[in-house]
Design a protein around this motif. Structure first.
Motif, PDB file in Angstrom:
ATOM      1  N   ALA A  40       0.851  -1.180   0.000  1.00 42.10           N
ATOM      2  CA  ALA A  40       0.000   0.000   0.000  1.00 42.10           C
ATOM      3  C   ALA A  40       0.892   1.237   0.000  1.00 42.10           C
ATOM      4  N   ALA A  41       0.464   2.263  -0.718  1.00 42.02           N
ATOM      5  CA  ALA A  41       1.213   3.521  -0.757  1.00 42.02           C
ATOM      6  C   ALA A  41       0.880   4.336   0.480  1.00 42.02           C
ATOM      7  N   ASN A  42       1.901   4.758   1.197  1.00 42.07           N
ATOM      8  CA  ASN A  42       1.692   5.677   2.319  1.00 42.07           C
ATOM      9  C   ASN A  42       1.330   7.042   1.730  1.00 42.07           C
ATOM     10  N   PRO A  43       0.725   7.912   2.536  1.00 39.65           N
ATOM     11  CA  PRO A  43       0.532   9.287   2.053  1.00 39.65           C
ATOM     12  C   PRO A  43       1.903   9.854   1.640  1.00 39.65           C
ATOM     13  N   ALA A  44       1.918  10.662   0.587  1.00 39.49           N
ATOM     14  CA  ALA A  44       3.182  11.165   0.041  1.00 39.49           C
ATOM     15  C   ALA A  44       4.027  11.884   1.091  1.00 39.49           C
ATOM     16  N   ALA A  45       3.405  12.672   1.951  1.00 37.89           N
ATOM     17  CA  ALA A  45       4.166  13.406   2.973  1.00 37.89           C
ATOM     18  C   ALA A  45       4.861  12.443   3.933  1.00 37.89           C
ATOM     19  N   GLU A  46       4.183  11.376   4.285  1.00 37.78           N
ATOM     20  CA  GLU A  46       4.760  10.362   5.183  1.00 37.78           C
ATOM     21  C   GLU A  46       5.920   9.637   4.490  1.00 37.78           C
ATOM     22  N   ALA A  47       5.724   9.278   3.244  1.00 40.14           N
ATOM     23  CA  ALA A  47       6.785   8.595   2.488  1.00 40.14           C
ATOM     24  C   ALA A  47       7.978   9.522   2.297  1.00 40.14           C
ATOM     25  N   ARG A  48       7.735  10.799   2.021  1.00 34.57           N
ATOM     26  CA  ARG A  48       8.819  11.766   1.837  1.00 34.57           C
ATOM     27  C   ARG A  48       9.609  11.936   3.133  1.00 34.57           C
ATOM     28  N   ALA A  49       8.919  12.008   4.266  1.00 33.08           N
ATOM     29  CA  ALA A  49       9.613  12.141   5.559  1.00 33.08           C
ATOM     30  C   ALA A  49      10.497  10.926   5.819  1.00 33.08           C
ATOM     31  N   ALA A  50       9.986   9.736   5.507  1.00 39.87           N
ATOM     32  CA  ALA A  50      10.771   8.511   5.701  1.00 39.87           C
ATOM     33  C   ALA A  50      11.957   8.489   4.756  1.00 39.87           C
ATOM     34  N   ARG A  51      11.716   8.820   3.489  1.00 49.21           N
ATOM     35  CA  ARG A  51      12.807   8.819   2.507  1.00 49.21           C
ATOM     36  C   ARG A  51      13.889   9.827   2.891  1.00 49.21           C
ATOM     37  N   ASP A  52      13.467  11.035   3.278  1.00 54.95           N
ATOM     38  CA  ASP A  52      14.443  12.060   3.655  1.00 54.95           C
ATOM     39  C   ASP A  52      15.239  11.650   4.891  1.00 54.95           C
ATOM     40  N   ALA A  53      14.567  11.060   5.868  1.00 52.55           N
ATOM     41  CA  ALA A  53      15.270  10.619   7.083  1.00 52.55           C
ATOM     42  C   ALA A  53      16.296   9.538   6.754  1.00 52.55           C
ATOM     43  N   LEU A  54      15.921   8.586   5.913  1.00 53.33           N
ATOM     44  CA  LEU A  54      16.857   7.527   5.536  1.00 53.33           C
ATOM     45  C   LEU A  54      18.000   8.072   4.686  1.00 53.33           C
ATOM     46  N   ARG A  55      17.699   8.955   3.745  1.00 53.96           N
ATOM     47  CA  ARG A  55      18.770   9.542   2.917  1.00 53.96           C
ATOM     48  C   ARG A  55      19.736  10.329   3.790  1.00 53.96           C
ATOM     49  N   ALA A  56      19.224  11.075   4.767  1.00 51.26           N
ATOM     50  CA  ALA A  56      20.097  11.821   5.687  1.00 51.26           C
ATOM     51  C   ALA A  56      20.960  10.854   6.495  1.00 51.26           C
ATOM     52  N   ASP A  60      23.116  11.994   2.826  1.00 47.85           N
ATOM     53  CA  ASP A  60      22.687  13.071   1.929  1.00 47.85           C
ATOM     54  C   ASP A  60      22.917  14.401   2.648  1.00 47.85           C
ATOM     55  N   PRO A  61      23.857  15.222   2.140  1.00 43.88           N
ATOM     56  CA  PRO A  61      24.223  16.459   2.849  1.00 43.88           C
ATOM     57  C   PRO A  61      23.145  17.540   2.812  1.00 43.88           C
ATOM     58  N   ARG A  62      22.136  17.397   1.965  1.00 43.76           N
ATOM     59  CA  ARG A  62      21.085  18.411   1.863  1.00 43.76           C
ATOM     60  C   ARG A  62      20.035  18.295   2.948  1.00 43.76           C
ATOM     61  N   LEU A  63      20.002  17.155   3.616  1.00 47.52           N
ATOM     62  CA  LEU A  63      18.891  16.868   4.512  1.00 47.52           C
ATOM     63  C   LEU A  63      19.339  16.806   5.970  1.00 47.52           C
ATOM     64  N   PRO A  64      18.534  17.381   6.860  1.00 51.23           N
ATOM     65  CA  PRO A  64      18.877  17.284   8.283  1.00 51.23           C
ATOM     66  C   PRO A  64      18.572  15.884   8.802  1.00 51.23           C
ATOM     67  N   GLY A  65      19.405  15.396   9.670  1.00 47.48           N
ATOM     68  CA  GLY A  65      19.151  14.090  10.281  1.00 47.48           C
ATOM     69  C   GLY A  65      18.013  14.202  11.273  1.00 47.48           C
ATOM     70  N   GLY A  66      17.549  13.096  11.726  1.00 49.62           N
ATOM     71  CA  GLY A  66      16.476  13.117  12.702  1.00 49.62           C
ATOM     72  C   GLY A  66      15.970  11.727  12.985  1.00 49.62           C
ATOM     73  N   ARG A  67      15.117  11.643  13.956  1.00 48.78           N
ATOM     74  CA  ARG A  67      14.536  10.358  14.346  1.00 48.78           C
ATOM     75  C   ARG A  67      13.179  10.212  13.680  1.00 48.78           C
ATOM     76  N   LEU A  68      12.807   8.962  13.477  1.00 53.44           N
ATOM     77  CA  LEU A  68      11.517   8.678  12.881  1.00 53.44           C
ATOM     78  C   LEU A  68      11.084   7.299  13.342  1.00 53.44           C
ATOM     79  N   ASP A  69       9.875   7.187  13.842  1.00 57.65           N
ATOM     80  CA  ASP A  69       9.343   5.890  14.267  1.00 57.65           C
ATOM     81  C   ASP A  69       8.395   5.373  13.197  1.00 57.65           C
ATOM     82  N   VAL A  70       8.566   4.103  12.865  1.00 58.51           N
ATOM     83  CA  VAL A  70       7.748   3.472  11.829  1.00 58.51           C
ATOM     84  C   VAL A  70       7.218   2.163  12.374  1.00 58.51           C
ATOM     85  N   GLY A  71       5.948   1.888  12.106  1.00 59.17           N
ATOM     86  CA  GLY A  71       5.340   0.657  12.597  1.00 59.17           C
ATOM     87  C   GLY A  71       5.583  -0.525  11.664  1.00 59.17           C
ATOM     88  N   THR A  72       6.058  -1.591  12.232  1.00 60.14           N
ATOM     89  CA  THR A  72       6.155  -2.871  11.532  1.00 60.14           C
ATOM     90  C   THR A  72       5.698  -3.920  12.539  1.00 60.14           C
TER      91      THR A  72
END
Length: 153
Positions: A40-56, A60-72
């Motif tokens: 299933a596709a997550n909402p785009a904003a949620e997917a973008r936040a996850a992608r940016d967090a993982l890329r950081a 990826d020097p353009r993106l600030p690091g940070g924590r993110l909790d994801v349910g599995t």
């Protein structure tokens, strides 16, 4: 490349800095990408936040690091316990967790060429690969360095 690694890299590269495209900006493409992976596709904003967090997290020097909790969830399968998820973000994070357990998380990298920033999986024996492609980004950077040294000398 291992299946988990290729899936994570493919998700990280749903943004293409060089071409200025982002698959998450087109709902039809995003839902098609997710469906193509049986998720299933997550909402785009949620997917973008996850992608940016993982890329950081992988450089990826353009993106600030940070924590993110994801349910599995953990499911007992015929092969034993397994991390599972029904949506893209959960499946990507489950794949990342498996990479960490195997010691392969450090092989996920971001090309340092500021016009590229492509995510890739370093398959070199000593994990020393720098560029997504030596033929393209590595060659460009070496040529720039040579020109700079020639101009200075």
């Amino acid at each position: 490349m291992h299946t988990d690694a290729s899936f994570v890299v493919e998700f990280l590269n749903t943004v293409n800095v060089e071409e200025g495209t982002d698959l998450l900006e087109d709902p039809g493409q995003w839902h098609g990408w997710a469906a193509g992976h049986g998720l299933a596709a997550n909402p785009a904003a949620e997917a973008r936040a996850a992608r940016d967090a993982l890329r950081a997290a992988i450089g990826d020097p353009r993106l600030p690091g940070g924590r993110l909790d994801v349910g599995t969830r953990i499911s007992l399968t015929d092969d034993g316990p397994a991390l599972v998820a029904d949506d893209v973000v959960g499946a990507v994070f489950a794949a990342c967790a498996r990479l960490v357990v195997r010691g392969d998380w450090i092989r996920l990298k971001i090309c340092p060429a500021d016009t590229c920033l492509w995510a890739f999986y370093d398959e070199s024996r000593n994990r020393s690969r720098t560029w997504c492609s030596m033929r393209v980004c590595g060659n460009r950077e070496k040529a720039r360095g040579w020109r700079a040294r020639a101009a200075a000398g």
